[in-house]
Scaffold this active site. Structure first.
Site, mmCIF file in Angstrom:
data_model
loop_
_atom_site.group_PDB
_atom_site.id
_atom_site.type_symbol
_atom_site.label_atom_id
_atom_site.label_comp_id
_atom_site.label_asym_id
_atom_site.label_seq_id
_atom_site.Cartn_x
_atom_site.Cartn_y
_atom_site.Cartn_z
ATOM 1 N N ARG A 88 -3.358 -13.682 -1.187
ATOM 2 C CA ARG A 88 -3.496 -13.913 0.253
ATOM 3 C C ARG A 88 -4.108 -15.291 0.549
ATOM 4 O O ARG A 88 -3.826 -15.894 1.581
ATOM 5 C CB ARG A 88 -4.313 -12.800 0.906
ATOM 6 C CG ARG A 88 -3.644 -11.440 0.713
ATOM 7 C CD ARG A 88 -4.087 -10.395 1.693
ATOM 8 N NE ARG A 88 -3.756 -9.067 1.191
ATOM 9 C CZ ARG A 88 -2.555 -8.495 1.248
ATOM 10 N NH1 ARG A 88 -1.557 -9.145 1.808
ATOM 11 N NH2 ARG A 88 -2.344 -7.296 0.756
ATOM 12 N N GLY B 298 -6.404 -3.215 -7.266
ATOM 13 C CA GLY B 298 -7.543 -2.331 -7.001
ATOM 14 C C GLY B 298 -7.054 -0.969 -6.522
ATOM 15 O O GLY B 298 -7.630 0.067 -6.853
ATOM 16 N N ASP C 35 -7.175 -7.254 5.291
ATOM 17 C CA ASP C 35 -6.340 -8.127 4.461
ATOM 18 C C ASP C 35 -5.804 -9.329 5.241
ATOM 19 O O ASP C 35 -5.261 -10.256 4.652
ATOM 20 C CB ASP C 35 -5.167 -7.328 3.875
ATOM 21 C CG ASP C 35 -5.633 -6.350 2.798
ATOM 22 O OD1 ASP C 35 -6.776 -6.493 2.318
ATOM 23 O OD2 ASP C 35 -4.860 -5.445 2.450
ATOM 24 N N ARG D 43 1.393 4.198 -2.993
ATOM 25 C CA ARG D 43 1.139 5.620 -2.713
ATOM 26 C C ARG D 43 2.396 6.446 -2.973
ATOM 27 O O ARG D 43 2.326 7.540 -3.539
ATOM 28 C CB ARG D 43 0.665 5.796 -1.276
ATOM 29 C CG ARG D 43 -0.803 5.397 -1.118
ATOM 30 C CD ARG D 43 -1.162 5.279 0.337
ATOM 31 N NE ARG D 43 -2.593 5.057 0.516
ATOM 32 C CZ ARG D 43 -3.228 3.905 0.295
ATOM 33 N NH1 ARG D 43 -2.571 2.860 -0.154
ATOM 34 N NH2 ARG D 43 -4.532 3.792 0.504
ATOM 35 N N GLN E 80 -9.192 2.786 -0.100
ATOM 36 C CA GLN E 80 -9.038 3.047 -1.536
ATOM 37 C C GLN E 80 -10.008 4.140 -1.969
ATOM 38 O O GLN E 80 -9.647 5.057 -2.709
ATOM 39 C CB GLN E 80 -9.267 1.769 -2.342
ATOM 40 C CG GLN E 80 -8.188 0.725 -2.080
ATOM 41 C CD GLN E 80 -8.407 -0.568 -2.839
ATOM 42 O OE1 GLN E 80 -9.446 -0.762 -3.479
ATOM 43 N NE2 GLN E 80 -7.454 -1.470 -2.755
ATOM 44 N N SER F 27 0.835 -1.217 0.000
ATOM 45 C CA SER F 27 0.000 0.000 0.000
ATOM 46 C C SER F 27 0.863 1.257 0.000
ATOM 47 O O SER F 27 0.572 2.226 -0.713
ATOM 48 C CB SER F 27 -0.859 0.062 1.269
ATOM 49 O OG SER F 27 -1.936 -0.786 1.180
HETATM 50 C C1 S3P Z 1 -5.769 -0.848 0.360
HETATM 51 C C2 S3P Z 1 -6.931 -0.781 1.069
HETATM 52 C C3 S3P Z 1 -7.707 -1.959 1.451
HETATM 53 C C4 S3P Z 1 -6.965 -3.261 1.236
HETATM 54 C C5 S3P Z 1 -6.174 -3.286 -0.021
HETATM 55 C C6 S3P Z 1 -5.202 -2.136 -0.091
HETATM 56 C C7 S3P Z 1 -5.062 0.398 0.051
HETATM 57 O O1 S3P Z 1 -8.890 -1.929 0.706
HETATM 58 O O2 S3P Z 1 -7.851 -4.358 1.264
HETATM 59 O O3 S3P Z 1 -5.429 -4.506 -0.111
HETATM 60 O O4 S3P Z 1 -3.890 0.338 -0.356
HETATM 61 O O5 S3P Z 1 -5.666 1.456 0.226
HETATM 62 P P1 S3P Z 1 -10.140 -1.043 1.164
HETATM 63 O O6 S3P Z 1 -9.749 -0.240 2.357
HETATM 64 O O7 S3P Z 1 -10.456 -0.158 0.038
HETATM 65 O O8 S3P Z 1 -11.190 -2.035 1.514
#
Ligand code: S3P
Length: 429
Positions: free
Chosen positions: A388, A93, A313, A26, A168, A22
């Site tokens: 995972r 995602g 996660d 970013r 997200q 994550s």
């Molecule tokens: C993530 C947020 C999570 C997580 C994903 C990574 C991120 O999803 O499940 O693996 O990097 O912001 P959500 O918070 O959108 O559910």
């Protein structure tokens, strides 16, 4: 690839979890928006962060990779380039949702594509609010990638209360908001991971039961030169493995300890786990430390619903811990799991079902009848091409009495390319 996993008598040794997925993603996106050069150390080599880096290059950043240091010459908010081809977010995602916010804010038009898993995940949650901000988004079947993101109308900053606890979604709206003359304010009532607001240094106001995060053109985008911490979500597999495999002791060096990510630590403690933390320190804006886990006798737990986003996660591997905890454990209020890389409630149920564990699948979670003495012979686990699920299945396989198989196990590389090597190293000490 089919991966065989043999039972082990103990797990011992020290490993450094892979760089946080994550935060890496970013860092790359924020470095693109920064008008200058960022040196990101320990950038993740995993597939998702590499997809994000490629998209950032397509939007005009100049990226150079020197071993694990990535240098990004950013374009600033007003210099983004229109990509020549579609932005390929692969399995990520996070990449698709955060970059949709950047496209909306900047007014740069682009097509966004992804793999079969990403194209089956709903994008409606970002499309609706981005359209409120002035975007025109064309999506397959109304809500799925490929997406075409355009903004012809002026950007409309807004106040937005998150309808789901999703980092997200929160980050997507804040990134679009960063391009507005007036602030966009995101109101969060259930805390989700806060890397975006930390790494961008955004204004956060805490009120009773809510947090308000603001973003506008007035916010300077900080240089993203720091070292990415080890991924707590990757460390989670060893935290549970260390608890359930007898005679184990594992040290996890330089692991991220962001409080909006580490609910698993609190839950495992409550379950009776022997886990200690040493060398707590800051790495840029993020807390890190070394975590030591030893074999433990676990008791069942009922996860408080408020905590679900902070261990979202980790739920697949937590289900493995629950299998060996005495009593009935409950995961509820976790319907978000059905919208991950695969439907993870179904996938966890299949994983547990392959070993004969007693459990009940619910719409929003699972109830698991745990037993410290639980044993099974061998099993064939389907990963559903979800990293995972592949890794959680591998840890469960360590507790069989003979060799198990994990199907399509190479997907672990989406977040943790060295997982199988680390497993061999801990098992052979
Ligand atoms: C993530 C947020 C999570 C997580 C994903 C990574 C991120 O999803 O499940 O693996 O990097 O912001 P959500 O918070 O959108 O559910």
């Amino acid at each position: 690839m089919i991966q065989s996993v043999s039972p082990v008598k103990k797990l011992k040794g020290s490993i450094t979890p892979p760089p946080d997925k994550s935060i890496s993603q970013r860092a790359a996106i924020f470095a693109l928006l920064h008008d200058g050069i960022s040196e990101i150390k320990n950038y993740s080599p995993a597939q998702d962060p590499q997809s994000t880096l490629a998209c950032v290059e397509d939007l005009g950043a100049v990226v150079t990779i020197n071993e694990d240091k990535v240098t990004v010459k950013g374009k600033g908010r007003d210099g983004l380039a229109e990509p020549k081809d579609a932005l390929d977010c692969g399995n990520s995602g996070t990449a698709m949702r955060l970059l949709s916010g950047v496209l909306t804010g900047s007014g740069v038009s682009a097509k966004m594509i992804g793999d079969a898993s990403l194209c089956s995940r709903t994008m409606t949650r970002i499309i609706k609010p981005l359209e409120q901000m002035g975007a025109h988004i064309l999506a397959r079947n109304g809500g799925y990638a490929p997406l075409y993101v355009n903004r012809l109308d002026p950007l409309k900053p807004m106040d937005y209360e998150l309808p789901i606890a999703s980092a997200q979604l929160k980050s997507c709206i804040l990134l679009a908001g960063l391009f507005g003359e007036e602030p966009t304010r995101v109101i969060e009532t259930v805390p989700s991971r806060d890397h975006t607001e930390r790494l961008l240094g955004l204004e956060v106001v805490e009120e009773v039961g809510k947090k308000i995060i603001s973003a506008s053109l007035k916010d300077e985008i900080p240089n993203q030169s720091y070292t990415i911490p080890g991924d707590f979500s990757a460390a989670a597999f060893w935290l549970v493995a260390g608890c359930i495999v007898p005679d184990s002791e594992i040290r996890l060096e330089g692991t991220g300890l962001n409080p909006t990510r580490n609910a698993l630590l609190h839950l495992l403690h409550e379950m009776g786990a022997d886990i200690t933390i040493e060398n707590e320190r800051m790495e840029g804006a993020e807390p890190v430390g070394d975590i030591i886990v030893k074999s433990s006798e676990l008791r069942a737990i009922n996860i408080p619903q408020q905590m679900i986003p902070n261990c979202i996660d980790e739920l697949p591997i937590l289900a493995v811990a629950m299998t060996f905890a005495s009593g009935i454990s409950v995961i509820s209020g976790a319907e978000e799991l059905r919208h991950k890389e695969t439907d993870r409630i179904m996938a966890i149920a299949e994983m547990l079902g392959a070993t004969g564990v007693n459990f009940t699948e619910k719409e929003d979670g699972l109830e698991i009848q745990g037993n410290p003495e639980f044993s099974f012979g061998s099993a064939t686990f389907k990963s559903f091409d979800d990293h995972r699920i592949a890794m959680a299945s591998a840890i469960l396989a360590l507790k069989g009495s003979s060799e198990s198989q994990i199907l399509d196990a190479d997907c672990a590389a989406v977040s943790y390319p060295g997982f199988w090597k680390d497993l061999t190293s801990l098992a052979s000490c």
